[in-house]
Design an enzyme around this catalytic site. Structure first.
Site, mmCIF file in Angstrom:
data_model
loop_
_atom_site.group_PDB
_atom_site.id
_atom_site.type_symbol
_atom_site.label_atom_id
_atom_site.label_comp_id
_atom_site.label_asym_id
_atom_site.label_seq_id
_atom_site.Cartn_x
_atom_site.Cartn_y
_atom_site.Cartn_z
ATOM 1 N N HIS A 167 -6.928 -5.768 2.366
ATOM 2 C CA HIS A 167 -5.788 -5.164 3.058
ATOM 3 C C HIS A 167 -5.232 -6.225 4.006
ATOM 4 C CE1 HIS A 167 -6.820 -0.763 2.359
ATOM 5 N NE2 HIS A 167 -8.001 -1.317 2.142
ATOM 6 N N HIS A 217 -10.286 -5.316 -3.094
ATOM 7 C CA HIS A 217 -8.950 -5.556 -2.562
ATOM 8 C C HIS A 217 -9.026 -5.943 -1.091
ATOM 9 C CE1 HIS A 217 -9.961 -1.274 -2.293
ATOM 10 N NE2 HIS A 217 -9.290 -1.241 -1.148
ATOM 11 N N VAL A 235 -11.016 2.939 -3.574
ATOM 12 C CA VAL A 235 -10.676 2.399 -4.897
ATOM 13 C C VAL A 235 -11.681 1.288 -5.203
ATOM 14 C CG1 VAL A 235 -8.932 1.281 -6.323
ATOM 15 C CG2 VAL A 235 -8.222 2.951 -4.581
ATOM 16 N N ASP A 270 0.852 -1.188 0.000
ATOM 17 C CA ASP A 270 0.000 0.000 0.000
ATOM 18 C C ASP A 270 0.893 1.246 0.000
ATOM 19 O OD1 ASP A 270 -3.220 0.555 1.026
ATOM 20 O OD2 ASP A 270 -1.789 2.215 1.016
ATOM 21 N N ASN A 296 -12.889 -3.118 2.741
ATOM 22 C CA ASN A 296 -13.818 -2.001 2.874
ATOM 23 C C ASN A 296 -14.811 -2.067 1.726
ATOM 24 O OD1 ASN A 296 -12.561 -0.848 5.171
ATOM 25 N ND2 ASN A 296 -10.981 0.043 3.870
HETATM 26 P P1 5GP Z 1 -9.729 1.429 0.360
HETATM 27 O O1 5GP Z 1 -9.814 2.712 1.143
HETATM 28 O O2 5GP Z 1 -10.421 1.532 -0.968
HETATM 29 O O3 5GP Z 1 -10.129 0.213 1.134
HETATM 30 O O4 5GP Z 1 -8.174 1.214 0.099
HETATM 31 C C1 5GP Z 1 -7.500 1.720 -0.993
HETATM 32 C C2 5GP Z 1 -6.042 1.649 -0.652
HETATM 33 O O5 5GP Z 1 -5.299 1.813 -1.842
HETATM 34 C C3 5GP Z 1 -5.580 2.752 0.313
HETATM 35 O O6 5GP Z 1 -5.031 2.174 1.485
HETATM 36 C C4 5GP Z 1 -4.547 3.533 -0.497
HETATM 37 O O7 5GP Z 1 -3.466 3.957 0.280
HETATM 38 C C5 5GP Z 1 -4.147 2.537 -1.564
HETATM 39 N N1 5GP Z 1 -3.743 3.136 -2.832
HETATM 40 C C6 5GP Z 1 -4.417 4.097 -3.524
HETATM 41 N N2 5GP Z 1 -3.769 4.395 -4.658
HETATM 42 C C7 5GP Z 1 -2.659 3.609 -4.680
HETATM 43 C C8 5GP Z 1 -1.582 3.482 -5.606
HETATM 44 O O8 5GP Z 1 -1.522 4.143 -6.646
HETATM 45 N N3 5GP Z 1 -0.609 2.588 -5.302
HETATM 46 C C9 5GP Z 1 -0.642 1.818 -4.160
HETATM 47 N N4 5GP Z 1 0.359 0.973 -3.969
HETATM 48 N N5 5GP Z 1 -1.651 1.923 -3.263
HETATM 49 C C10 5GP Z 1 -2.639 2.806 -3.514
#
Ligand code: 5GP
Length: 113
Positions: free
Chosen positions: A101, A99, A95, A29, A86
């Site tokens: 985490h 996914h 996003v 991340d 999430n």
């Molecule tokens: P969500 O909030 O959708 O559950 O998690 C999305 C995760 O994707 C976040 O923890 C954020 O830091 C990570 N993330 C967003 N854009 C990128 C990216 O371009 N590269 C990487 N490696 N992680 C990303």
């Protein structure tokens, strides 16, 4: 709809990839909340957990199996770790590509915020 994660899958933007198969990919991340924070995703576009169906059973199983492999690889399997998915806005999904985490390397609070 394509997201930033498709660009990672297609190597259009860089990511620190830690594991990959034909169907799933895992990378660090970019904004870690613990010393181990890996995202494990299907290569197939599945926007949210609500969008899975019976045809995804194999890939969902693989996501979990890969997660356990990475936990071992990152040496957090014995001390413990947490898997978070999430789903939609109240959970803070940002996003819209499914996914997991994998978070570890420190004591995690319960219940989560
Ligand atoms: P969500 O909030 O959708 O559950 O998690 C999305 C995760 O994707 C976040 O923890 C954020 O830091 C990570 N993330 C967003 N854009 C990128 C990216 O371009 N590269 C990487 N490696 N992680 C990303």
């Amino acid at each position: 709809m394509a997201t930033i994660f498709n660009k990672i899958i297609d190597r259009e933007i860089p990511a620190d990839i830690v594991y990959e198969t034909d169907t799933v990919i895992a990378f660090k991340d970019v904004n870690p909340v613990a010393s181990t924070h890996i995202l494990i995703i299907p290569k197939k576009n599945i926007p949210t957990l609500n969008d899975i169906n019976i045809k995804d059973t194999q890939v969902l199983a693989e996501l979990l199996l890969v997660t356990t492999k990475i936990a071992k690889q990152m040496n957090v399997d014995k001390e413990g770790y947490r898997i978070v998915i999430n789903c939609n806005k109240n959970a803070g999904q940002t996003v819209y590509h499914l996914h997991l985490h994998l978070i570890g390397g420190r004591k995690l609070n319960w219940p989560p915020g």
